[in-house]
Design an enzyme around this catalytic site. Structure first.
Site, PDB file in Angstrom:
ATOM      1  N   GLY A  46       0.847  -1.194   0.000  1.00 36.33           N
ATOM      2  CA  GLY A  46       0.000   0.000   0.000  1.00 36.33           C
ATOM      3  C   GLY A  46       0.871   1.227   0.000  1.00 36.33           C
ATOM      4  O   GLY A  46       1.950   1.213   0.565  1.00 36.33           O
ATOM      5  N   GLN A  51       3.295   9.902   1.166  1.00 34.79           N
ATOM      6  CA  GLN A  51       4.600   9.265   0.981  1.00 34.79           C
ATOM      7  C   GLN A  51       5.251   9.651  -0.339  1.00 34.79           C
ATOM      8  O   GLN A  51       6.422   9.381  -0.548  1.00 34.79           O
ATOM      9  CB  GLN A  51       4.468   7.741   1.083  1.00 34.79           C
ATOM     10  CG  GLN A  51       4.143   7.285   2.493  1.00 34.79           C
ATOM     11  CD  GLN A  51       3.891   5.801   2.533  1.00 34.79           C
ATOM     12  OE1 GLN A  51       2.833   5.345   2.163  1.00 34.79           O
ATOM     13  NE2 GLN A  51       4.861   5.046   2.971  1.00 34.79           N
ATOM     14  N   CYS A  90       6.612  -0.238   6.973  1.00 34.48           N
ATOM     15  CA  CYS A  90       6.146   0.909   6.206  1.00 34.48           C
ATOM     16  C   CYS A  90       7.264   1.344   5.262  1.00 34.48           C
ATOM     17  O   CYS A  90       8.425   1.398   5.674  1.00 34.48           O
ATOM     18  CB  CYS A  90       5.781   2.049   7.157  1.00 34.48           C
ATOM     19  SG  CYS A  90       5.216   3.539   6.324  1.00 34.48           S
ATOM     20  N   LEU A  91       6.915   1.639   4.020  1.00 40.73           N
ATOM     21  CA  LEU A  91       7.919   2.087   3.050  1.00 40.73           C
ATOM     22  C   LEU A  91       8.600   3.376   3.496  1.00 40.73           C
ATOM     23  O   LEU A  91       9.709   3.677   3.067  1.00 40.73           O
ATOM     24  CB  LEU A  91       7.278   2.293   1.672  1.00 40.73           C
ATOM     25  CG  LEU A  91       6.722   1.020   1.008  1.00 40.73           C
ATOM     26  CD1 LEU A  91       5.997   1.383  -0.283  1.00 40.73           C
ATOM     27  CD2 LEU A  91       7.821   0.009   0.737  1.00 40.73           C
ATOM     28  N   HIS A 131      -3.663   0.972   7.979  1.00 44.68           N
ATOM     29  CA  HIS A 131      -2.332   1.570   7.947  1.00 44.68           C
ATOM     30  C   HIS A 131      -2.298   2.727   6.935  1.00 44.68           C
ATOM     31  O   HIS A 131      -1.822   3.824   7.246  1.00 44.68           O
ATOM     32  CB  HIS A 131      -1.313   0.481   7.564  1.00 44.68           C
ATOM     33  CG  HIS A 131       0.099   0.941   7.414  1.00 44.68           C
ATOM     34  ND1 HIS A 131       1.120   0.487   8.208  1.00 44.68           N
ATOM     35  CD2 HIS A 131       0.665   1.816   6.538  1.00 44.68           C
ATOM     36  CE1 HIS A 131       2.262   1.077   7.831  1.00 44.68           C
ATOM     37  NE2 HIS A 131       2.011   1.892   6.827  1.00 44.68           N
ATOM     38  N   GLU A 132      -2.828   2.484   5.730  1.00 43.74           N
ATOM     39  CA  GLU A 132      -2.782   3.510   4.679  1.00 43.74           C
ATOM     40  C   GLU A 132      -3.674   4.697   5.035  1.00 43.74           C
ATOM     41  O   GLU A 132      -3.293   5.849   4.831  1.00 43.74           O
ATOM     42  CB  GLU A 132      -3.187   2.920   3.323  1.00 43.74           C
ATOM     43  CG  GLU A 132      -2.250   1.838   2.811  1.00 43.74           C
ATOM     44  CD  GLU A 132      -0.779   2.167   2.956  1.00 43.74           C
ATOM     45  OE1 GLU A 132      -0.383   3.309   2.660  1.00 43.74           O
ATOM     46  OE2 GLU A 132      -0.015   1.293   3.394  1.00 43.74           O
ATOM     47  N   HIS A 135      -2.166   7.116   7.451  1.00 43.09           N
ATOM     48  CA  HIS A 135      -1.213   8.055   6.851  1.00 43.09           C
ATOM     49  C   HIS A 135      -1.885   9.372   6.466  1.00 43.09           C
ATOM     50  O   HIS A 135      -1.262  10.436   6.517  1.00 43.09           O
ATOM     51  CB  HIS A 135      -0.593   7.464   5.577  1.00 43.09           C
ATOM     52  CG  HIS A 135       0.612   6.601   5.798  1.00 43.09           C
ATOM     53  ND1 HIS A 135       1.792   7.075   6.326  1.00 43.09           N
ATOM     54  CD2 HIS A 135       0.825   5.288   5.534  1.00 43.09           C
ATOM     55  CE1 HIS A 135       2.683   6.087   6.366  1.00 43.09           C
ATOM     56  NE2 HIS A 135       2.116   4.987   5.893  1.00 43.09           N
TER      57      HIS A 135
HETATM   58 CO    CO Z   1       3.089   3.186   5.631  1.00 43.51          CO
END
Ligand code: CO
Length: 153
Positions: A46, A51, A90-91, A131-132, A135
């Site tokens: 995701g 991000q 997380c990226l 999670h997304e 953000h």
């Molecule tokens: Co993340």
């Protein structure tokens, strides 16, 4: 195909609240395409728009199941059920993982890139959606750890 840079933890942009999408134009479609390319390139499940440095309420999710790529514009969680504790990464927080408690099932209401409403029900992969969507409000999974973070993936 265009890859965008992924903002990393420490950048204040990740802590800001994103604004709703109001223009459903070609630029939005292009941004969603770039987000998907960037997510697949990074082998993530995701990717939130903060991000990639744009402050709008957008996410792309692909959990690898039969739904494939899901583009979420202005998403919100409308229903949750149960709780599950799972490992997240997380990226934007490289080389780390941690345990987070999330709902087991969620229903997410969103619109597509043309502004058409839809809902998606997620079971098992509900934490990825949570999670997304976190953000969007500047919340990172590291804020919600049930125990201290671990090194490595
Ligand atoms: Co993340």
């Amino acid at each position: 195909m265009a890859l965008r840079n992924i903002t990393k933890v420490g950048d204040p942009v990740l802590r800001e609240r994103c604004r709703p999408v109001t223009e459903f134009d070609a630029r939005l479609g292009e941004l969603l395409d770039d987000m998907a390319d960037t997510m697949y390139d990074a082998e993530g499940v995701g990717l939130m728009v903060t991000q990639v440095g744009v402050m709008r309420r957008l996410a792309v999710v692909d959990t690898g199941d039969e739904d494939g790529l899901v583009e979420l514009v202005n998403p919100r969680i409308v229903r949750t059920k149960g709780e599950v504790v799972g490992v997240e990464g997380c990226l934007s927080v490289p080389d780390r993982q941690g345990y987070v408690a999330r709902p087991y099932k969620v229903t997410v209401a969103a619109v597509d890139r043309y502004g058409k409403p839809f809902t998606v029900k997620a079971e098992g992969f509900a934490p990825a959606f949570c999670h997304e969507i976190d953000h969007l409000d500047g919340v990172l999974y590291v804020d919600k750890l049930t125990e201290p973070p671990k090194e490595g993936r």
